[in-house]
Design an enzyme around this catalytic site. Structure first.
Site, short mmCIF file in Angstrom:
data_model
loop_
_atom_site.label_atom_id
_atom_site.label_comp_id
_atom_site.label_asym_id
_atom_site.label_seq_id
_atom_site.Cartn_x
_atom_site.Cartn_y
_atom_site.Cartn_z
N HIS A 10 0.82 -1.20 0.00
CA HIS A 10 0.00 0.00 0.00
C HIS A 10 0.85 1.26 0.00
O HIS A 10 0.52 2.26 -0.63
CB HIS A 10 -0.92 0.01 1.22
CG HIS A 10 -1.81 1.22 1.29
ND1 HIS A 10 -1.42 2.41 1.87
CD2 HIS A 10 -3.06 1.43 0.82
CE1 HIS A 10 -2.39 3.29 1.76
NE2 HIS A 10 -3.40 2.74 1.13
N CYS A 11 1.99 1.23 0.69
CA CYS A 11 2.72 2.47 0.96
C CYS A 11 3.41 3.06 -0.27
O CYS A 11 3.12 4.19 -0.67
CB CYS A 11 3.74 2.24 2.06
SG CYS A 11 2.99 1.92 3.68
N ILE A 12 4.35 2.33 -0.88
CA ILE A 12 5.21 2.92 -1.90
C ILE A 12 4.46 3.29 -3.17
O ILE A 12 4.58 4.42 -3.66
CB ILE A 12 6.40 2.00 -2.21
CG1 ILE A 12 7.17 1.67 -0.93
CG2 ILE A 12 7.34 2.66 -3.22
CD1 ILE A 12 7.68 2.88 -0.20
N ASP B 216 0.95 5.86 -1.50
CA ASP B 216 1.03 7.05 -0.65
C ASP B 216 1.56 8.30 -1.35
O ASP B 216 1.02 9.40 -1.14
CB ASP B 216 1.86 6.76 0.59
CG ASP B 216 1.17 5.76 1.53
OD1 ASP B 216 0.06 5.31 1.19
OD2 ASP B 216 1.74 5.44 2.59
#
Length: 437
Positions: A277-279, A282
């Site tokens: 989800h993050c890289i 975000d």
């Protein structure tokens, strides 16, 4: 750590029919469930709210659906008084409410705040004087003040006066056994100074270090900065990998050498793409905020996205070249993908680069199969990818094996010895006969 005495908000709390608890966690996924576990482990009374009745039923039966939280840990939580529910009536009896719901990308490229808005409205409907509300869902700077606060204040109560409101970015790293929630510093930003003191006092009960940000916007930006930094640097080494091959440079050895410098350098390594989800997600929130508020693009993020998104295509092109060198076309060849999760030793498939790799291989009419010790079944675009059972036999049978994720369960030297043709996209097997990204 020493924490300033938390201020009093509003009137004295009255008992609620549902039962008074010290923490209600909204969203019992990979962020919310570890938070509930840590709070329960220090004796806080915790209730978890989730809209999925299967998740709630499983947790109340002692079964975990999150890889970083074991069934045994859920049973200990239950013994400590934890319960899960789909009934938002539990929010009224909570001293603190923490929102940990997903924020996927919307059609406009910004975060889809539907779950945040829904959760906040549920809190607003049950909000009482004296409560602390914290948003942990990753989002763009300004969300807490511009979206969450107005919705909560529709209750007639005021942030900083009647209740406390703060933002604290989640820093959960799935599969990381070295840095958990308790020993990872917790950043907290409050809408007011008194809100921040209240939030810091809450997290200090079960987190070793709490770092106070200037405000909610700074705390929101800190999360995006962390992941944008990684996104940009991964893109840098991915492009270096492509360039270095053309320049006849071993990029892996160059990174190894550069990494010996004790200051001014942090090693990032090439990969077949970015996942989780993050890289890949975000940094888009920050791009969205810049574009919508300032009217121009955040060019670093756009370039990083372009580079990282084309890596699966580069992997497939290299695979095709490798097969051609061996006298076989990609069309009709049997290709085995090893490790299809987005990071090693987890079962998480979110945004995994293995998916576009498999899709591109299929488009070129290769016969694709996979093996992953973490994943019993995998589909791409609604079509199952065959899973091989006997890995050793498959390595000998398939025309090409592509190592996409270096799970610790894989014996890397054995892969090199057994595979007919091996393409290592993780740079783990440097030996003659093995193609390295």
């Amino acid at each position: 750590m020493q924490v300033e005495q938390a201020p009093s908000f509003g009137d004295k709390e009255e008992p609620h029919p549902y039962g008074t608890v010290e923490l209600a966690v909204i969203g019992l996924g990979y962020v919310g469930l570890p938070l509930a576990r840590e709070a329960a482990s220090v004796g806080l009374r915790v209730v978890g709210l989730d809209r999925d009745p299967r998740v709630v039923a499983g947790l109340n039966s002692g079964r975990s659906h999150v890889g970083d939280v074991s069934d045994e840990e859920v049973r200990r939580m239950r013994a400590a008084g934890f319960t899960a529910t789909t009934d938002d009536a539990c929010l009224a009896g909570a001293q603190t409410v923490v929102i940990c719901v997903p924020t996927p990308l919307g059609e406009d490229g910004g975060p889809d705040l539907g779950a945040v808005v829904s959760a906040t409205r549920a809190v607003a409907g049950r909000l009482r004087p004296g409560q602390l509300v914290v948003l942990e869902s990753t989002t763009y700077p300004g969300t807490t003040e511009e979206v969450v606060r107005p919705l909560l204040e529709e209750s007639g109560l005021r942030a900083g006066k009647d209740f406390a409101l703060a933002f604290s970015p989640e820093r959960i790293d799935p599969g990381n056994t070295q840095h958990g929630l308790r020993d990872t510093p917790k950043v907290v930003g409050g809408c007011t100074a008194s809100c921040a003191v209240r939030a810091v006092a809450f997290y200090a009960k079960f987190v070793n270090m709490v770092v106070q940000a200037k405000g909610t916007r700074e705390a929101e930006m800190a999360k995006l900065l962390e992941n944008t930094y990684r996104h940009v640097n991964i893109a840098l080494v991915n492009e270096l990998a492509i360039i270095s091959r053309e320049l006849h440079v071993d990029v892996w050895d160059a990174i190894r050498c550069a990494g010996t410098k004790p200051f001014g350098f942090q090693a990032f390594r090439p990969s077949p793409g970015v996942g989780g989800h993050c890289i890949p997600i975000d940094p888009n929130y920050l791009s969205y905020k810049v574009r919508s508020s300032l009217g121009y693009d955040f060019r670093f993020v756009g370039l990083a996205q372009e580079i990282n998104r084309r890596m699966p295509e580069y992997v497939v092109r290299r695979a095709q070249d490798l097969l051609n060198s061996a006298g076989r076309p990609l069309h009709g060849s049997r290709v085995l993908l090893l490790g299809v999760t987005y990071k090693p030793d987890v079962a998480d498939l979110r945004e995994t680069p293995a998916e576009p790799v498999a899709r591109l291989l299929r488009e070129r009419e290769a016969a694709v199969a996979f093996h992953d010790p973490q994943v019993p079944r995998w589909s791409v675009d609604g079509v199952d990818v065959p899973r091989v059972g006997d890995l050793t036999a498959a390595l000998r049978e398939y025309d090409l094996t592509i190592l996409l994720q270096d799970h610790s369960a894989y014996d890397l030297p054995d892969l090199a010895d057994t595979a007919r043709l091996l393409f290592d996209t993780r740079g783990r097997i440097h030996r003659p006969g093995v193609e390295v990204l």
